[in-house]
Design a protein around this motif. Structure first.
Motif, mmCIF file in Angstrom:
data_model
loop_
_atom_site.group_PDB
_atom_site.id
_atom_site.type_symbol
_atom_site.label_atom_id
_atom_site.label_comp_id
_atom_site.label_asym_id
_atom_site.label_seq_id
_atom_site.Cartn_x
_atom_site.Cartn_y
_atom_site.Cartn_z
ATOM 1 N N VAL A 94 -0.378 -1.263 -10.857
ATOM 2 C CA VAL A 94 -0.324 -2.711 -10.695
ATOM 3 C C VAL A 94 -0.038 -3.017 -9.386
ATOM 4 N N VAL A 95 -0.924 -3.808 -8.696
ATOM 5 C CA VAL A 95 -0.596 -4.301 -7.427
ATOM 6 C C VAL A 95 -0.368 -5.802 -7.435
ATOM 7 N N GLN A 96 1.056 -5.990 -7.133
ATOM 8 C CA GLN A 96 1.735 -7.421 -7.333
ATOM 9 C C GLN A 96 1.489 -8.196 -5.985
ATOM 10 N N LEU A 155 0.851 -1.133 0.031
ATOM 11 C CA LEU A 155 0.056 -0.075 -0.034
ATOM 12 C C LEU A 155 0.996 1.463 -0.103
ATOM 13 N N ALA A 156 2.056 1.146 0.741
ATOM 14 C CA ALA A 156 2.901 2.290 0.731
ATOM 15 C C ALA A 156 3.353 2.941 -0.554
ATOM 16 N N MET A 181 10.414 -0.275 -2.307
ATOM 17 C CA MET A 181 10.400 0.464 -0.970
ATOM 18 C C MET A 181 9.938 -0.576 -0.057
ATOM 19 N N GLN A 182 8.913 -1.159 0.054
ATOM 20 C CA GLN A 182 8.470 -2.220 1.029
ATOM 21 C C GLN A 182 7.622 -3.333 0.266
ATOM 22 N N ASP A 183 8.115 -4.460 0.480
ATOM 23 C CA ASP A 183 7.375 -5.695 -0.161
ATOM 24 C C ASP A 183 6.406 -6.366 1.032
ATOM 25 N N ASP A 184 5.221 -6.489 0.759
ATOM 26 C CA ASP A 184 4.309 -6.823 1.949
ATOM 27 C C ASP A 184 4.090 -8.444 1.584
ATOM 28 N N LEU A 185 4.442 -8.743 0.317
ATOM 29 C CA LEU A 185 4.253 -10.210 -0.015
ATOM 30 C C LEU A 185 2.684 -10.576 0.282
ATOM 31 N N ALA A 186 1.904 -9.734 0.208
ATOM 32 C CA ALA A 186 0.503 -9.790 0.560
ATOM 33 C C ALA A 186 -0.428 -10.713 -0.385
#
Length: 341
Positions: A172-174, A157-158, A186-191
């Motif tokens: 694109v939200v991966q 989200l960031a 920057m920040q990978d949430d692996l969501a």
């Protein structure tokens, strides 16, 4: 049909992911676009001249819109001679097994992004997508002036909020299930893909494109119901007739059982999801990106030519076992059947 589909002239809410390294051939890009989706040319490893040539090859096959994708560059990392020696020593036995000379780090490790970007402007695709970062103000202005839709890539989200602040047209939200390189910076949430899609769609005022583990019509519907305007699928097209997937890569995909993917830096120095093999198991101290990618290029090229899948970067998402063979148009129909168009 939503506004993003209308702007891109799509009949099907599916983007073929821009798989760099020869997978997204002009034939694949054109076939997906011709069938009503948005074909995407993964141009990150192409020279400027090759980008122009590939764009012309797509246009020779279809008059439909298509996209081009590049990687946002970062300053080259500083590494010590000892780090280079350790990384090359780790690859040396694999080179020897393929009859290759000892690995060496080439002087040139990546293409000139500024020149690549100018080539994209010359091609003038309907959309330009990018990964690994944010575009500068000059690039964003040039894309607006050329009326090229701009699509960033976020793994959290960031990152999506940062891209929205830059004024991209879509993001694109991966999700964590996606194959290939993680596109964030920057920040990978692996969501979970659907959870990340919902979160981004609720928080940013721009179209969301869901990516990661989407392999069939039920997946596509679920992503659209979660707030996505489009979905982006890569693994689903790996075994398409028009894709540039090598024969050993195709065979490995067909034989792999569910749950065989890993996140690895072994091939490129950047986290990427693919099928586990000897390289992912044996390479423990890769150089950072893009140095490791340059260092393993000869290994990968020779492995593809000689049919040695255990030395290939077999990028694939967690849904790889649900992949199938067929033409790109046939794959697209499994993602959005005729009755739903």
């Amino acid at each position: 049909m939503n506004e993003l589909m209308r702007r891109l002239g799509l009949r099907v809410p599916v983007i073929q992911a821009p798989m760099a390294g020869g997978i997204s051939t002009p034939e694949l890009v054109a076939a997906v676009s011709e069938a009503g989706g948005l074909g995407s040319l993964g141009a990150a490893y192409l020279s400027p001249a090759q980008i122009v040539e590939a764009g012309a090859a797509v246009r020779a096959r279809t008059e439909r819109p298509f996209a081009v994708n590049l990687f946002v560059p970062h300053p080259l990392p500083t590494v010590t001679p000892e780090e280079v020696a350790a990384a090359t020593a780790e690859l040396a036995p694999l080179h020897a097994e393929l009859g290759l000379p000892a690995p060496t780090l080439p002087e040139r490790v990546q293409e000139d992004f500024a020149a690549q970007f100018q080539a994209v402007l010359e091609v003038r695709p309907a959309a330009f997508s990018f990964a690994f970062g944010r575009l500068g103000t000059t690039e964003r202005a040039a894309l607006r002036e050329s009326d090229i839709l701009t699509v960033g890539t976020a793994t959290s989200l960031a990152e999506a909020k940062a891209l929205a602040a830059d004024g991209v047209n879509a993001v694109v939200v991966q999700g964590g299930a996606a194959g290939g390189h993680r596109g964030g910076w920057m920040q990978d949430d692996l969501a979970d893909t659907l959870a990340l899609t919902r979160a981004v769609a609720a928080a940013v005022n721009l179209p969301v494109i869901a990516a990661g583990g989407l392999m069939d019509a039920a997946d596509v519907r679920a992503a659209l119901n979660a707030g996505a305007s489009l979905v982006q699928c890569g693994t689903a097209f790996l075994r398409a007739k028009e894709a540039g997937t090598s024969a050993p890569y195709r065979a490995a995909l067909a034989a792999a059982d569910p749950g065989q993917t890993v996140l690895t830096r072994a091939f490129s120095g950047r986290p990427a999801r693919g099928l586990a093999n000897r390289v992912t198991a044996e390479v423990a101290i890769p150089l950072p990106s893009p140095l490791q990618n340059a260092l393993t290029r000869d290994l990968r090229t020779t492995a593809a030519r000689t049919g040695r899948a255990e030395f290939l970067s077999l990028w694939a998402g967690e849904g790889h076992a649900r992949g199938r063979e067929g033409t790109a148009a046939e794959v697209l129909r499994t993602l959005w059947p005729e009755g739903e168009q």
